[in-house]
Structure formats: C-alpha cells, structure tokens
Design a protein around this motif. Structure first.
Motif, PDB file in Angstrom:
ATOM      1  N   ARG A  79       0.829  -1.214   0.000  1.00 22.04           N
ATOM      2  CA  ARG A  79       0.000   0.000   0.000  1.00 22.04           C
ATOM      3  C   ARG A  79       0.863   1.264   0.000  1.00 22.04           C
ATOM      4  NH1 ARG A  79      -1.605  -0.234   4.751  1.00 22.04           N
ATOM      5  NH2 ARG A  79      -2.842  -2.092   4.389  1.00 22.04           N
ATOM      6  N   ASN A  80       1.869   1.304   0.878  1.00 23.92           N
ATOM      7  CA  ASN A  80       2.675   2.518   1.027  1.00 23.92           C
ATOM      8  C   ASN A  80       3.533   2.807  -0.199  1.00 23.92           C
ATOM      9  OD1 ASN A  80       1.639   2.935   3.552  1.00 23.92           O
ATOM     10  ND2 ASN A  80       3.289   1.824   4.584  1.00 23.92           N
ATOM     11  N   GLN A  81       4.018   1.751  -0.858  1.00 25.35           N
ATOM     12  CA  GLN A  81       4.963   1.954  -1.961  1.00 25.35           C
ATOM     13  C   GLN A  81       4.289   2.130  -3.319  1.00 25.35           C
ATOM     14  OE1 GLN A  81       7.603  -1.393  -1.613  1.00 25.35           O
ATOM     15  NE2 GLN A  81       8.281  -0.730   0.421  1.00 25.35           N
ATOM     16  N   MET A 140       3.667  19.376  -4.665  1.00 20.19           N
ATOM     17  CA  MET A 140       2.369  18.739  -4.885  1.00 20.19           C
ATOM     18  C   MET A 140       1.231  19.746  -4.714  1.00 20.19           C
ATOM     19  SD  MET A 140       3.257  15.958  -5.955  1.00 20.19           S
ATOM     20  CE  MET A 140       1.562  15.556  -6.363  1.00 20.19           C
ATOM     21  N   LEU A 141       1.321  20.608  -3.688  1.00 24.19           N
ATOM     22  CA  LEU A 141       0.276  21.625  -3.504  1.00 24.19           C
ATOM     23  C   LEU A 141       0.232  22.547  -4.723  1.00 24.19           C
ATOM     24  CD1 LEU A 141       0.683  22.512   0.278  1.00 24.19           C
ATOM     25  CD2 LEU A 141      -1.331  21.508  -0.809  1.00 24.19           C
ATOM     26  N   ASP A 142       1.391  22.857  -5.271  1.00 19.16           N
ATOM     27  CA  ASP A 142       1.455  23.704  -6.463  1.00 19.16           C
ATOM     28  C   ASP A 142       0.795  22.995  -7.652  1.00 19.16           C
ATOM     29  OD1 ASP A 142       2.089  25.949  -7.887  1.00 19.16           O
ATOM     30  OD2 ASP A 142       4.057  25.200  -8.497  1.00 19.16           O
ATOM     31  N   ARG A 163      -1.976  14.972  -1.105  1.00 19.68           N
ATOM     32  CA  ARG A 163      -1.527  14.030  -0.072  1.00 19.68           C
ATOM     33  C   ARG A 163      -1.375  12.626  -0.646  1.00 19.68           C
ATOM     34  NH1 ARG A 163      -5.690  12.953   4.635  1.00 19.68           N
ATOM     35  NH2 ARG A 163      -6.812  12.290   2.770  1.00 19.68           N
ATOM     36  N   SER A 164      -2.341  12.196  -1.464  1.00 19.56           N
ATOM     37  CA  SER A 164      -2.306  10.816  -1.963  1.00 19.56           C
ATOM     38  C   SER A 164      -1.124  10.578  -2.899  1.00 19.56           C
ATOM     39  CB  SER A 164      -3.612  10.482  -2.683  1.00 19.56           C
ATOM     40  OG  SER A 164      -3.665  11.136  -3.950  1.00 19.56           O
ATOM     41  N   LEU A 165      -0.613  11.655  -3.518  1.00 21.64           N
ATOM     42  CA  LEU A 165       0.451  11.490  -4.514  1.00 21.64           C
ATOM     43  C   LEU A 165       1.832  11.856  -3.981  1.00 21.64           C
ATOM     44  CD1 LEU A 165      -1.458  12.832  -7.664  1.00 21.64           C
ATOM     45  CD2 LEU A 165      -1.140  10.465  -6.917  1.00 21.64           C
ATOM     46  N   MET A 166       1.935  12.150  -2.681  1.00 23.30           N
ATOM     47  CA  MET A 166       3.224  12.550  -2.076  1.00 23.30           C
ATOM     48  C   MET A 166       4.339  11.542  -2.348  1.00 23.30           C
ATOM     49  SD  MET A 166       4.076  15.269  -0.421  1.00 23.30           S
ATOM     50  CE  MET A 166       5.130  14.996   0.997  1.00 23.30           C
ATOM     51  N   ALA A 167       4.019  10.265  -2.199  1.00 15.68           N
ATOM     52  CA  ALA A 167       5.059   9.227  -2.309  1.00 15.68           C
ATOM     53  C   ALA A 167       5.198   8.708  -3.743  1.00 15.68           C
ATOM     54  CB  ALA A 167       4.759   8.079  -1.350  1.00 15.68           C
ATOM     55  N   ASN A 168       4.668   9.467  -4.698  1.00 12.43           N
ATOM     56  CA  ASN A 168       4.791   9.132  -6.105  1.00 12.43           C
ATOM     57  C   ASN A 168       4.305   7.715  -6.436  1.00 12.43           C
ATOM     58  OD1 ASN A 168       5.395   9.780  -8.716  1.00 12.43           O
ATOM     59  ND2 ASN A 168       7.535   9.099  -8.579  1.00 12.43           N
ATOM     60  N   PRO A 169       3.051   7.401  -6.088  1.00 12.67           N
ATOM     61  CA  PRO A 169       2.538   6.052  -6.343  1.00 12.67           C
ATOM     62  C   PRO A 169       2.320   5.816  -7.835  1.00 12.67           C
ATOM     63  CG  PRO A 169       0.763   7.490  -5.659  1.00 12.67           C
ATOM     64  CD  PRO A 169       2.027   8.295  -5.527  1.00 12.67           C
ATOM     65  N   SER A 170       2.247   4.542  -8.240  1.00  8.30           N
ATOM     66  CA  SER A 170       1.976   4.237  -9.645  1.00  8.30           C
ATOM     67  C   SER A 170       0.476   4.083  -9.896  1.00  8.30           C
ATOM     68  CB  SER A 170       2.702   2.961 -10.062  1.00  8.30           C
ATOM     69  OG  SER A 170       2.280   1.868  -9.266  1.00  8.30           O
ATOM     70  N   LEU A 171      -0.274   3.789  -8.828  1.00  8.64           N
ATOM     71  CA  LEU A 171      -1.714   3.554  -8.984  1.00  8.64           C
ATOM     72  C   LEU A 171      -2.498   4.383  -7.977  1.00  8.64           C
ATOM     73  CD1 LEU A 171      -4.240   1.938  -9.965  1.00  8.64           C
ATOM     74  CD2 LEU A 171      -3.581   0.140  -8.358  1.00  8.64           C
ATOM     75  N   LEU A 172      -3.470   5.136  -8.487  1.00  8.72           N
ATOM     76  CA  LEU A 172      -4.341   5.925  -7.608  1.00  8.72           C
ATOM     77  C   LEU A 172      -5.708   5.264  -7.525  1.00  8.72           C
ATOM     78  CD1 LEU A 172      -4.823   8.610  -6.007  1.00  8.72           C
ATOM     79  CD2 LEU A 172      -5.696   9.559  -8.156  1.00  8.72           C
ATOM     80  N   LEU A 173      -6.165   4.993  -6.298  1.00  7.18           N
ATOM     81  CA  LEU A 173      -7.532   4.517  -6.067  1.00  7.18           C
ATOM     82  C   LEU A 173      -8.335   5.707  -5.572  1.00  7.18           C
ATOM     83  CD1 LEU A 173      -6.775   1.180  -4.122  1.00  7.18           C
ATOM     84  CD2 LEU A 173      -7.003   1.515  -6.598  1.00  7.18           C
ATOM     85  N   ALA A 174      -9.313   6.123  -6.358  1.00  6.86           N
ATOM     86  CA  ALA A 174     -10.063   7.345  -6.020  1.00  6.86           C
ATOM     87  C   ALA A 174     -11.527   6.996  -5.798  1.00  6.86           C
ATOM     88  CB  ALA A 174      -9.917   8.373  -7.138  1.00  6.86           C
ATOM     89  N   ASP A 175     -11.989   7.098  -4.533  1.00  4.86           N
ATOM     90  CA  ASP A 175     -13.363   6.732  -4.200  1.00  4.86           C
ATOM     91  C   ASP A 175     -14.262   7.962  -4.289  1.00  4.86           C
ATOM     92  OD1 ASP A 175     -15.592   5.413  -3.414  1.00  4.86           O
ATOM     93  OD2 ASP A 175     -14.842   4.792  -1.441  1.00  4.86           O
TER      94      ASP A 175
END
Ligand code: ADP
Ligand code: MG
Length: 240
Positions: free
Chosen positions: A86-88, A136-138, A165-177
């Motif tokens: 989840r974190n990575q 990210m805020l920018d 916040r969700s993209l801070m750690a540069n994830p490859s997959l975003l789950l958006a509810d």
C-alpha cells in the motif's frame, strides 16, 4: 498500446454480518486494471464500491478470491507486506476527503510521511519533504492555501489537498473513491481534469470509483457493479 495488467481481482467475495444474518456484498468480482489507463468502476450507492476499494487497498480481507498486484498475490500476504504494498504503490483518495481538521493543507499533505517514518528520519529529511509537499500543492493549484485548515477551504480545495496528499510518495496507482461525489458539477469537472493531467503527464494509473455514468464514460475502461458482480463495459460507447 501497453496492455500490462497492474492490478487484478479474481472471484472476490465479501459479506458483512448483521444480527447473525449474512449480507453478501461482493459475490465473485473480477477486475483488471491496465497500467497507464483510467479505469472507472460505476455503481449505485450501496452496491459495494467502497468495500471493493478497501479490499484492493489491502485495508480489509476478502472472504474468498484473490488479488494480485504486478503479479504478486496480495490478499493473503503478511501484514507487513500488505502495508508495504500500500505505502509503496498506492495513492488513495477516500470518499469524504479524510483530512485532519486541526492541520493546515501543508500539514495534511505531510501527515502520512510523519506517521510512517520515525521522528528522527522525518526530522533529517524534513526540508525535502516540505519541498515535495509544496511541489504537490502547487501541482494541484493549492499552494496559496497551504496554511489554511480544512474548515477554511471549499470542497474542491479539500479534494485538491487530498489528491496532493495521496500522490506525495509518487505512487503508480491511484484509487479514487467518488472523487467528485460531494462537489458541484463544475468543480467536479475541474477535479476530473486535474486527475486526467496526472494520468497524461505522469502516466499515473487511476481506478476511479463513481456513481455517475457521465464521469464513467470519460474513462478508458469501465466496469459496472451490479448485484454483487462487476461487468465490463466499453466506457466510450456507454451513456448518452
Ligand atoms: P458503495 O461504496 O457502493 O456505496 P459500500 O461498499 O459502502 O457501497 O457498501 C455496500 C453494502 O455493504 C451496503 O449495503 C452497506 O450498508 C454494507 N456495509 C458496508 N460496510 C459495512 C460494514 N462495515 N458492516 C456492515 N455492513 C456494511
Ligand atoms: Mg462508497
């Protein structure tokens, strides 16, 4: 087109229990999320969308079935492996923002890092973390609200903070509810085009959960949740 399957669910089942009565929510769900695409998952309120997202994010366990991420089985992995998965790899936007009311936009964006890292590690890397949070805020157009708390922000601004916040750690997959669920139509469109920008510019894979057919039709692939099952539809052909 690159057709690599990054996330796959196979025959997922999940029931809740109320007063000893079993309430089946997912009755054998199959789903494939292709890398680089926006996949939408559409269904009525109460059809089990958030339940499925929690299983995919390894925040809960299915009763039966399997989940694979990049070929690795996740649903029965150890707790630490599930946390690392989840974190990575994942960015998660929850249905109602889940911002901490006492923190500013900047602090909310930094909060997951502060929680997941030791105090010492965070202290030593705080300048880089703050730079990343500012970046990210920018990118979500919220730098001018960095010191504002959620109560001082509009719904659209809170969703922008949640996206940052969700993209801070540069994830490859975003789950958006339901990322547009609480917003008016125009603000919802702005959030959608922001998510589209991350998909186009960064190659971010997105699984977008929505109850709105008009939003689902703009994605690359669409699944419809009905009677506890998911049926694949061709997004671009669906809906008038
Ligand atoms: P959706 O996100 O599509 O609106 P949910 O996944 O939130 O649907 O809920 C699906 C069904 O499961 C609903 O009938 C809901 O009441 C029930 N449900 C969800 N979470 C729980 C829970 N923790 N305990 C019992 N029932 C639940
Ligand atoms: Mg939901």
């Amino acid at each position: 087109m690159n057709s690599e399957i990054v996330l796959e669910a196979c025959q997922l089942k999940k029931s809740y229990h109320k007063d000893r009565i079993e309430v089946p929510v997912l009755r054998g769900v199959n789903l494939q999320v292709q890398r680089g695409l926006i996949t939408s998952l559409v269904g009525r309120s109460g059809s089990g969308k958030s339940t499925l997202m929690h299983l995919l994010a390894a925040l809960d366990y299915p009763d039966d079935g399997q989940i694979h991420f990049a070929g690795e089985r996740i649903d029965n992995a150890s707790r630490s492996r599930r946390d690392a998965y989840r974190n990575q790899n994942l960015g998660i936007i929850f249905q109602f923002y889940h911002l901490l009311p006492e923190l500013t936009a900047m602090e909310n964006v930094l909060a997951p890092l502060m929680i997941s890292q030791s105090v010492l590690h965070f202290f030593n890397h705080r300048k880089a973390a703050k730079r990343r949070a500012e970046e990210m805020l920018d990118r979500v157009g919220l730098l001018h609200r960095a010191t504002h708390k959620p109560s001082e922000m509009s719904g659209g601004e809170m969703q922008r903070a949640a996206i940052a916040r969700s993209l801070m750690a540069n994830p490859s997959l975003l789950l958006a509810d339901e990322p547009t669920g609480n917003l008016d139509t125009d603000t919802g469109q702005e959030i959608l085009s922001l998510l589209n920008t991350f998909n186009q510019d960064d190659g971010l894979t997105i699984l977008m959960i929505t109850h709105d057919d008009a939003i689902a039709k703009n994605s690359d692939t669409c699944y419809r949740m009905q009677d506890g099952e998911l049926n694949s539809e061709t997004a671009k052909l669906q809906v008038a």
